[in-house]
Structures are given as C-alpha cells and as structure tokens.
Design a protein around this motif. Structure first.
Motif, PDB file in Angstrom:
ATOM      1  N   ARG A  24      -0.824  -8.997   1.900  1.00  0.00           N
ATOM      2  CA  ARG A  24       0.388  -8.604   2.616  1.00  0.00           C
ATOM      3  C   ARG A  24       1.580  -8.622   1.663  1.00  0.00           C
ATOM      4  N   ALA A  25       2.457  -7.636   1.830  1.00  0.00           N
ATOM      5  CA  ALA A  25       3.655  -7.569   0.993  1.00  0.00           C
ATOM      6  C   ALA A  25       4.850  -7.138   1.843  1.00  0.00           C
ATOM      7  N   VAL A  26       6.033  -7.482   1.385  1.00  0.00           N
ATOM      8  CA  VAL A  26       7.254  -7.063   2.075  1.00  0.00           C
ATOM      9  C   VAL A  26       7.494  -5.583   1.847  1.00  0.00           C
ATOM     10  N   GLU A  27       7.201  -5.140   0.621  1.00  0.00           N
ATOM     11  CA  GLU A  27       7.398  -3.727   0.302  1.00  0.00           C
ATOM     12  C   GLU A  27       6.071  -3.096  -0.090  1.00  0.00           C
ATOM     13  N   THR A  28       6.127  -1.944  -0.745  1.00  0.00           N
ATOM     14  CA  THR A  28       4.940  -1.150  -1.027  1.00  0.00           C
ATOM     15  C   THR A  28       4.040  -1.828  -2.059  1.00  0.00           C
ATOM     16  N   GLY A  29       2.798  -1.347  -2.130  1.00  0.00           N
ATOM     17  CA  GLY A  29       1.853  -1.893  -3.088  1.00  0.00           C
ATOM     18  C   GLY A  29       1.271  -3.215  -2.671  1.00  0.00           C
ATOM     19  N   ALA A  30       0.876  -3.329  -1.410  1.00  0.00           N
ATOM     20  CA  ALA A  30       0.363  -4.608  -0.914  1.00  0.00           C
ATOM     21  C   ALA A  30      -0.948  -4.996  -1.579  1.00  0.00           C
ATOM     22  N   GLY A  31      -1.799  -4.003  -1.846  1.00  0.00           N
ATOM     23  CA  GLY A  31      -3.058  -4.291  -2.526  1.00  0.00           C
ATOM     24  C   GLY A  31      -2.854  -4.473  -4.016  1.00  0.00           C
ATOM     25  N   ILE A  32      -2.329  -3.452  -4.664  1.00  0.00           N
ATOM     26  CA  ILE A  32      -2.060  -3.481  -6.110  1.00  0.00           C
ATOM     27  C   ILE A  32      -0.743  -2.764  -6.371  1.00  0.00           C
ATOM     28  N   PHE A  33       0.119  -3.415  -7.135  1.00  0.00           N
ATOM     29  CA  PHE A  33       1.372  -2.802  -7.571  1.00  0.00           C
ATOM     30  C   PHE A  33       1.343  -2.752  -9.095  1.00  0.00           C
ATOM     31  N   THR A  34       1.445  -1.566  -9.660  1.00  0.00           N
ATOM     32  CA  THR A  34       1.461  -1.437 -11.111  1.00  0.00           C
ATOM     33  C   THR A  34       2.807  -0.862 -11.539  1.00  0.00           C
ATOM     34  N   GLY A  35       3.346  -1.413 -12.612  1.00  0.00           N
ATOM     35  CA  GLY A  35       4.636  -0.948 -13.119  1.00  0.00           C
ATOM     36  C   GLY A  35       4.616  -0.801 -14.621  1.00  0.00           C
TER      37      GLY A  35
ATOM     38  N   SER B 248     -11.823   0.738 -11.593  1.00  0.00           N
ATOM     39  CA  SER B 248     -13.135   1.378 -11.538  1.00  0.00           C
ATOM     40  C   SER B 248     -14.057   0.660 -10.565  1.00  0.00           C
ATOM     41  N   GLN B 249     -14.790   1.440  -9.767  1.00  0.00           N
ATOM     42  CA  GLN B 249     -15.827   0.935  -8.875  1.00  0.00           C
ATOM     43  C   GLN B 249     -15.335  -0.247  -8.042  1.00  0.00           C
ATOM     44  N   SER B 250     -14.202  -0.055  -7.398  1.00  0.00           N
ATOM     45  CA  SER B 250     -13.584  -1.117  -6.596  1.00  0.00           C
ATOM     46  C   SER B 250     -13.322  -0.622  -5.176  1.00  0.00           C
ATOM     47  N   THR B 251     -13.088  -1.569  -4.279  1.00  0.00           N
ATOM     48  CA  THR B 251     -12.770  -1.261  -2.885  1.00  0.00           C
ATOM     49  C   THR B 251     -11.437  -1.908  -2.536  1.00  0.00           C
ATOM     50  N   ILE B 252     -10.464  -1.084  -2.128  1.00  0.00           N
ATOM     51  CA  ILE B 252      -9.117  -1.555  -1.811  1.00  0.00           C
ATOM     52  C   ILE B 252      -8.816  -1.127  -0.380  1.00  0.00           C
ATOM     53  N   THR B 253      -8.849  -2.069   0.534  1.00  0.00           N
ATOM     54  CA  THR B 253      -8.734  -1.732   1.952  1.00  0.00           C
ATOM     55  C   THR B 253      -8.133  -2.893   2.735  1.00  0.00           C
ATOM     56  N   ALA B 254      -7.611  -2.588   3.925  1.00  0.00           N
ATOM     57  CA  ALA B 254      -7.091  -3.591   4.871  1.00  0.00           C
ATOM     58  C   ALA B 254      -5.932  -4.401   4.301  1.00  0.00           C
ATOM     59  N   ASN B 255      -5.149  -3.803   3.408  1.00  0.00           N
ATOM     60  CA  ASN B 255      -3.924  -4.427   2.908  1.00  0.00           C
ATOM     61  C   ASN B 255      -2.742  -3.833   3.670  1.00  0.00           C
ATOM     62  N   PHE B 256      -1.671  -4.603   3.838  1.00  0.00           N
ATOM     63  CA  PHE B 256      -0.556  -4.073   4.625  1.00  0.00           C
ATOM     64  C   PHE B 256       0.762  -4.687   4.179  1.00  0.00           C
ATOM     65  N   PHE B 257       1.843  -3.949   4.453  1.00  0.00           N
ATOM     66  CA  PHE B 257       3.180  -4.498   4.259  1.00  0.00           C
ATOM     67  C   PHE B 257       3.983  -4.255   5.515  1.00  0.00           C
ATOM     68  N   GLU B 258       5.145  -4.836   5.571  1.00  0.00           N
ATOM     69  CA  GLU B 258       5.870  -4.936   6.840  1.00  0.00           C
ATOM     70  C   GLU B 258       6.261  -3.594   7.431  1.00  0.00           C
ATOM     71  N   SER B 259       6.518  -2.604   6.597  1.00  0.00           N
ATOM     72  CA  SER B 259       6.855  -1.285   7.122  1.00  0.00           C
ATOM     73  C   SER B 259       5.671  -0.352   6.948  1.00  0.00           C
ATOM     74  N   ASP B 260       4.995  -0.021   8.065  1.00  0.00           N
ATOM     75  CA  ASP B 260       3.853   0.873   7.954  1.00  0.00           C
ATOM     76  C   ASP B 260       4.275   2.336   7.866  1.00  0.00           C
ATOM     77  N   LEU B 261       5.593   2.582   7.757  1.00  0.00           N
ATOM     78  CA  LEU B 261       6.094   3.943   7.602  1.00  0.00           C
ATOM     79  C   LEU B 261       6.161   4.358   6.138  1.00  0.00           C
ATOM     80  N   LEU B 262       6.045   3.377   5.234  1.00  0.00           N
ATOM     81  CA  LEU B 262       6.108   3.670   3.809  1.00  0.00           C
ATOM     82  C   LEU B 262       4.701   3.871   3.249  1.00  0.00           C
ATOM     83  N   PRO B 263       4.579   4.680   2.186  1.00  0.00           N
ATOM     84  CA  PRO B 263       3.261   4.889   1.569  1.00  0.00           C
ATOM     85  C   PRO B 263       2.923   3.781   0.580  1.00  0.00           C
ATOM     86  N   GLY B 264       1.660   3.733   0.178  1.00  0.00           N
ATOM     87  CA  GLY B 264       1.253   2.841  -0.886  1.00  0.00           C
ATOM     88  C   GLY B 264       0.778   1.481  -0.447  1.00  0.00           C
TER      89      GLY B 264
END
Length: 222
Positions: free
Chosen positions: A8-19, A28-44
């Motif tokens: 869970r994250a306040v902003e985008t990139g709840a699963g992985i945030f890269t900068g 590679s060969q990974s599963t990224i699912t069921a992550n969420f942040f407070e605004s479900d209107l934003l992407p990522g």
C-alpha cells in the motif's frame, strides 16, 4: 523472479516505484498484483517508473492492482512476453500483440486469473495460476531458470512454453478449455463437448440406452 503483492502507498507505484536517472531496471518472470494506493483514480498501482533510465519488463504479470492502470511511466518497447492488466497509464510503450505482450486497458482490463496469495510451496507466499489464465504457456524463460520462484521441486518450464509470471502451473496444459452441453433430459440425449474458445465441437457422447456395465450406465463417443 519474485511476487510483489499486498503493498500500500499514499501515492503511485504501490508495488514498485523506480526513479532511476540512468542505467536500467529490469523485472523478469515476476508477478505484481493486488497492490493499491489511496487514490484508485491514479495510474501505476503495480509499477510507476519516474526517471530517464530504462525500465524493461520480461515475462512478467502486472495486473489486478487497485488503480486506474497497472503501469505508468515509460517502459522499454522491446519488453516482451508480458501480461499487463491495464496498460493505458501514460507512456507505457507496450502494444497488445507486439513482442508477445498481452496488454489490456482500464476500460477492458485483462484478468490474469490468479489465485489468492497463499502457501503454494516454497519459502514464500505466491499467487498460483488458475486454469484458463492467459498467462499459461505465454511466457519466456529468458534466464534459463530451472525452477520457478518457489525453488527446487517446482519446474520453471512445463508444457509447450513457460508461463508468464513468477509461478509455473505444475501440470501440462495442452488441450483447450472445454464445455459440455447435453441435448436431452437425463440419459436420453447426446452430450456434446465444445472448445469454449473457438466454439468447435470436439466430440460427443451417445448413451447406449438401458445398457449398463456392473451397474454403471455407459456411453460411447467419437
């Protein structure tokens, strides 16, 4: 070669945030699912890439995250064999059907058909693929791995092709999904079996009527 789930994250990139400003981030060969942040209107909700470096995805599932799109930010267009639930989060760079990528949209997201996060063997919790998942036999074992995320005893390649994501379905799936339809009440009618994807009739079963073998009513088919 990991599962990223339930973050869970306040902003985008709840699963992985890269900068990354330079260099390359490869997943590679990974599963990224069921992550969420407070605004479900934003992407990522699954991955947000906010940098000038390169983000590559290889045979990875990013789907089923709680956001308007699973991935946001630029992704290397050479990325291949991925399953992206909703990829219209801006600057994605992946196109459905190109380089064996499966890419849905927020209007029509792809369902990866994953089970819940649970103990499916190995030292960590994972999401197993459910029969009928579009990830089955749709990936690529770029690294030549012998086992999936769970380790020894869980082969990475089963069937005609590696599955997308961190976990390999441990049964070979070579036949299409089928549906059976009875054409009459009880044993009076023929049972017809169809390919549920193409609609093609695969075979049918015709009862022998009142004939039984050892108390079990039998049928023949072609």
């Amino acid at each position: 070669h990991v599962t990223v789930s339930g973050n869970r994250a306040v902003e985008t990139g709840a699963g992985i945030f890269t900068g990354t400003a330079d260099g390359e981030t490869a997943i590679s060969q990974s599963t990224i699912t069921a992550n969420f942040f407070e605004s479900d209107l934003l992407p990522g909700g699954g991955i947000h890439h906010d940098g000038t470096g390169t983000l590559s995805l290889l045979s990875t599932i990013v789907a089923g995250n709680f956001s308007s799109a699973d991935v946001s930010g630029p992704v290397d267009p050479a990325s291949a064999f991925n399953l992206i639930g909703a990829g219209d989060g801006g600057s994605l760079g992946l196109v459905d059907g190109v380089h064996h990528n499966q890419v849905g949209s927020t209007a029509n997201p792809l369902d990866p058909r994953l089970g819940s996060l649970a103990d499916h063997g190995g030292p960590t919790l994972t999401h197993a693929l459910i029969l009928g998942s579009p990830a089955i036999n749709a990936g690529n074992n770029f690294s030549g791995l012998e086992f999936d995320q769970r380790g020894q005893g869980f082969e990475r390649e089963i069937g005609r092709q590696t599955d997308v994501g961190a976990v390999e379905l441990q049964i070979a799936v070579s036949t299409p999904p089928m549906v059976a339809v009875g054409s009459g009440p009880g044993m009076a009618g023929t049972v017809r079996v169809f390919n549920s994807v193409t609609g093609e009739e695969l075979f049918h079963l015709q009862p022998f009527g009142d004939v039984d073998v050892g108390g079990v009513r039998v049928a023949t088919g072609e």
